[in-house]
Design an enzyme around this catalytic site. Structure first.
Site, PDB file in Angstrom:
ATOM      1  CG  ASP A  97      -2.027   1.154   1.137  1.00 32.48           C
ATOM      2  OD1 ASP A  97      -1.653   2.075   0.982  1.00 32.48           O
ATOM      3  OD2 ASP A  97      -3.314   0.700   1.317  1.00 32.48           O
ATOM      4  CD  GLU A 140      -4.455   3.924  -1.422  1.00 37.57           C
ATOM      5  OE1 GLU A 140      -4.395   4.649  -0.524  1.00 37.57           O
ATOM      6  OE2 GLU A 140      -5.492   4.044  -2.136  1.00 37.57           O
TER       7      GLU A 140
END
Length: 214
Positions: A97, A140
């Site tokens: 992430d 993301e």
């Protein structure tokens, strides 16, 4: 198998069946007409297969980053874990992430944010082997499955990714969770949950990589 060749092969079979059913043409004109029809059938079969390949590519890959979409990655993960079980070798899953991506988006805009995600995916692909899998989990968050790879090697790959992100993405960082089958999980579902939870713990610290303990 490549759908182009499946389409071409199917067309060959259709042409053969037609010739068997109606016999080989007699006369120069008839031969020419049948040859043209057969050639057109082969072209149609090849082009149909090509279009099927293109549609499958779109269905399996994220339109922004080019890596596997969540659903397809999960399908491949199940397959790879099953192969690892039968072959008695490890596979390691990384959940990743990008830290502070929302702040980047708010500051630079969504277009620049999309460019960043594309570059992130490129870096991930450059850091792993051709036999490994890279997917976009959502937003993301990305996932990487390392084939024939234990936890130690998975940590090394994660650290390499972190270094590349710091160097190429203007000081941004990435948090990573690492888990290995069969060391930390008995199936793909447990492996996913373990690596995902570790990533969330790593994200609390930022620029952190955490691996499951034995």
């Amino acid at each position: 198998m490549d759908a182009r060749w499946i389409g071409l092969g199917s067309s060959c079979i259709l042409v053969a069946i037609w010739l068997v059913a109606y016999g080989f043409p007699q006369g120069e004109i008839a031969v020419s007409l049948v040859s043209i029809a057969a050639a057109l059938q082969l072209i149609i079969g090849y082009q149909t297969g090509k279009q099927m390949d293109q549609l499958r590519q779109l269905a399996y890959h994220d339109s922004l980053t080019g890596v596997l979409v969540n659903r397809r990655f999960l399908e491949r993960l199940d397959q790879e874990v099953d192969l690892a079980r039968r072959g008695k070798y490890p596979v390691t899953l990384l959940f990743l992430d990008l830290d502070n991506f929302k702040k980047f988006n708010d500051k630079h805009g969504h277009i620049e944010g999309d460019k960043l995600l594309y570059r992130f995916a490129q870096i991930l692909q450059s850091c792993v082997g051709k036999e490994d899998l890279v997917g976009r989990w959502g937003g993301e968050e990305f996932v990487v499955l390392l084939d024939h790879c234990d936890t130690k090697a998975g940590l090394a790959a994660g650290e390499q990714i972190q270094n590349q992100i710091r160097h190429h993405l203007g000081g941004l960082t990435v948090s990573i969770g690492v888990a290995t089958y069969p060391t930390h999980a008995s199936d793909s579902g447990e492996l996913t949950l373990m690596a995902d939870n570790l990533m969330y713990e790593a994200k609390k610290k930022k620029d952190c990589i955490l691996a499951a303990s034995n």
